[in-house]
Design a protein around this motif. Structure first.
Motif, mmCIF file in Angstrom:
data_model
loop_
_atom_site.group_PDB
_atom_site.id
_atom_site.type_symbol
_atom_site.label_atom_id
_atom_site.label_comp_id
_atom_site.label_asym_id
_atom_site.label_seq_id
_atom_site.Cartn_x
_atom_site.Cartn_y
_atom_site.Cartn_z
ATOM 1 N N UNK A 1 1.571 3.032 12.140
ATOM 2 C CA UNK A 1 1.822 1.592 12.079
ATOM 3 C C UNK A 1 1.463 1.070 10.683
ATOM 4 N N UNK A 2 2.232 0.103 10.201
ATOM 5 C CA UNK A 2 2.007 -0.494 8.880
ATOM 6 C C UNK A 2 1.952 -2.009 9.041
ATOM 7 N N UNK A 3 0.967 -2.630 8.414
ATOM 8 C CA UNK A 3 0.865 -4.087 8.486
ATOM 9 C C UNK A 3 2.042 -4.735 7.768
ATOM 10 N N UNK A 4 2.626 -5.706 8.408
ATOM 11 C CA UNK A 4 3.769 -6.399 7.838
ATOM 12 C C UNK A 4 3.363 -7.129 6.567
ATOM 13 N N UNK A 5 4.187 -7.018 5.536
ATOM 14 C CA UNK A 5 3.932 -7.707 4.273
ATOM 15 C C UNK A 5 3.369 -6.822 3.187
ATOM 16 N N UNK A 6 2.916 -5.613 3.535
ATOM 17 C CA UNK A 6 2.433 -4.691 2.495
ATOM 18 C C UNK A 6 3.629 -4.099 1.754
ATOM 19 N N UNK A 7 3.442 -3.875 0.439
ATOM 20 C CA UNK A 7 4.533 -3.330 -0.381
ATOM 21 C C UNK A 7 4.583 -1.810 -0.212
ATOM 22 N N UNK A 8 5.030 -1.402 0.991
ATOM 23 C CA UNK A 8 5.008 0.006 1.386
ATOM 24 C C UNK A 8 6.341 0.375 2.040
ATOM 25 N N UNK B 1 -2.449 5.734 13.641
ATOM 26 C CA UNK B 1 -2.834 5.680 12.228
ATOM 27 C C UNK B 1 -2.258 4.394 11.667
ATOM 28 N N UNK B 2 -3.133 3.488 11.229
ATOM 29 C CA UNK B 2 -2.716 2.165 10.772
ATOM 30 C C UNK B 2 -3.022 1.995 9.288
ATOM 31 N N UNK B 3 -2.054 1.476 8.547
ATOM 32 C CA UNK B 3 -2.257 1.122 7.137
ATOM 33 C C UNK B 3 -2.288 -0.398 7.063
ATOM 34 N N UNK B 4 -3.457 -0.957 6.694
ATOM 35 C CA UNK B 4 -3.619 -2.413 6.734
ATOM 36 C C UNK B 4 -4.365 -2.897 5.489
ATOM 37 N N UNK C 1 -3.527 -9.521 4.909
ATOM 38 C CA UNK C 1 -2.117 -9.505 5.270
ATOM 39 C C UNK C 1 -1.829 -10.412 6.456
ATOM 40 N N UNK C 2 -0.680 -10.199 7.047
ATOM 41 C CA UNK C 2 -0.240 -11.029 8.171
ATOM 42 C C UNK C 2 -0.987 -10.711 9.456
ATOM 43 N N UNK C 3 -1.546 -9.528 9.523
ATOM 44 C CA UNK C 3 -2.193 -9.099 10.756
ATOM 45 C C UNK C 3 -1.233 -8.507 11.764
ATOM 46 N N UNK C 4 0.073 -8.611 11.511
ATOM 47 C CA UNK C 4 1.077 -8.053 12.412
ATOM 48 C C UNK C 4 1.349 -6.595 12.049
ATOM 49 N N UNK C 5 1.243 -5.730 13.039
ATOM 50 C CA UNK C 5 1.481 -4.308 12.810
ATOM 51 C C UNK C 5 2.883 -3.925 13.289
ATOM 52 N N UNK C 6 3.596 -3.191 12.439
ATOM 53 C CA UNK C 6 4.951 -2.740 12.742
ATOM 54 C C UNK C 6 4.911 -1.224 12.941
ATOM 55 N N UNK C 7 5.393 -0.760 14.084
ATOM 56 C CA UNK C 7 5.427 0.667 14.378
ATOM 57 C C UNK C 7 6.541 1.323 13.562
ATOM 58 N N UNK C 8 6.227 2.427 12.904
ATOM 59 C CA UNK C 8 7.242 3.170 12.153
ATOM 60 C C UNK C 8 8.152 3.859 13.167
ATOM 61 N N UNK C 9 9.434 3.532 13.178
ATOM 62 C CA UNK C 9 10.322 4.099 14.198
ATOM 63 C C UNK C 9 10.593 5.579 13.953
#
Length: 305
Positions: free
Chosen positions: A155-162, A200-203, A129-137
């Motif tokens: 946190x979820x990696x940016x670009x995942x279909x989630x 907890x990170x989904x990457x 993926x992009x390697x950028x992690x986005x915090x779930x607000x």
């Protein structure tokens, strides 16, 4: 009385008794001891019966008991004015009953209802993926603040279909389940989008390998390292052949990696046919145990059988 007269009277009596026959077959000559006598002579001798008079029209049909009315229409009952018929109020249309969704049904994207609830939008799994992690607000309070509360940031990696919100909700549902780590009263989890004790990170598989180094995840496994439970997106989507139920595997995956953050190490299957301990490496192999996703699976959950 002469013999002739007596014969005529005798024959007349017989004819009177058989008058009906006379009317059916018509006048016929009759023989007697005195010779032939015509029917007219016989009727003149004994008398002709009067025809039965026709009954007079009934003056009152009810009195006559015949259920008839006079020919001129008099005596008919009064017909009431027509009553305006009001159509009945139509019943409301029944509310259609929506069928219960089949949890095992697969939609056009190849996903089940449980997959959707876990945040999946498709079955696509990028290797890197992009390697950028986005915090779930958003924030979520601990369900039992009387226990020691530990905070979690998702946190979820940016670009995942989630769907990040659904993924975050699934993580917290699993962690605070009655069968989870808090079943012994030791912990209750709260979610925050700020500083937290656990992340907890989904990457993607490639990002797992980078984040988990020096652990050798080979793009196949998840890990727990430096306060982070790193969940391999490929496993979140596809699970493993060791589990028949992907939802059960996702429960195992979150609880197992967070268990490491709480200080628990790996253990082995104790005996054939028993539930696998949560900290057994079930992604690799469950047998001879039975798959299990909970640290305290014996706890009863309200509403479940």
């Amino acid at each position: 009385m002469t013999l002739a007269t007596a014969g005529i009277l005798s024959l007349g009596a017989g004819l009177g008794a058989g008058a009906a026959l006379d009317r059916v077959v018509g006048p016929q000559p009759q023989a007697s001891a005195l010779g032939v006598i015509s029917p007219d002579d016989a009727r003149e001798a004994v008398g002709t019966p009067s025809p039965t008079p026709a009954p007079a029209p009934a003056e009152d049909a009810a009195a006559a008991g015949q259920g008839l009315w006079r020919v001129d229409g008099s005596g008919l009952p009064e017909v009431p004015d027509p009553v305006e018929l009001v159509p009945p109020t139509p019943l409301p249309a029944p509310t259609p009953v929506e069928p219960e969704p089949d949890p095992d049904a697969v939609d056009a994207d190849g996903l089940t209802l449980a997959d959707r609830e876990a945040g999946l939008l498709s079955t696509d799994v990028p290797e890197t993926g992009s390697g950028e992690l986005v915090v779930v607000p958003g924030e979520q309070e601990a369900p039992d603040p009387t226990r020691p509360v530990q905070t979690v940031r998702v946190e979820v990696e940016e670009g995942l279909d989630i769907d990040p919100q659904l993924f975050g909700a699934t993580v917290m549902r699993i962690l605070n389940d009655p069968r989870g780590w808090g079943a012994d009263g030791s912990v209750s989890f709260a979610r925050t989008d700020g500083e937290a004790q656990h992340r907890v990170q989904l990457v993607s598989p490639g990002t797992v390998d980078q984040t988990c180094a020096p652990l050798d995840t080979r793009g196949l496994y998840s890990c727990a390292i430096a306060g982070k439970a790193v969940i391999n997106h490929m496993r979140w989507v596809r699970a493993t052949t060791e589990f028949e139920d992907r939802t059960q595997y996702r429960e195992y995956l979150i609880n197992h990696e967070v268990g490491h953050l709480l200080g628990h190490g790996h253990v082995d299957c104790p005996a054939e046919g028993e539930l696998a301990p949560l900290m057994q490496q079930q992604t690799v192999e469950v047998a001879p145990c039975v798959p299990n996703g909970w640290p305290f699976p014996e706890v009863e959950v309200p509403g479940e059988t």
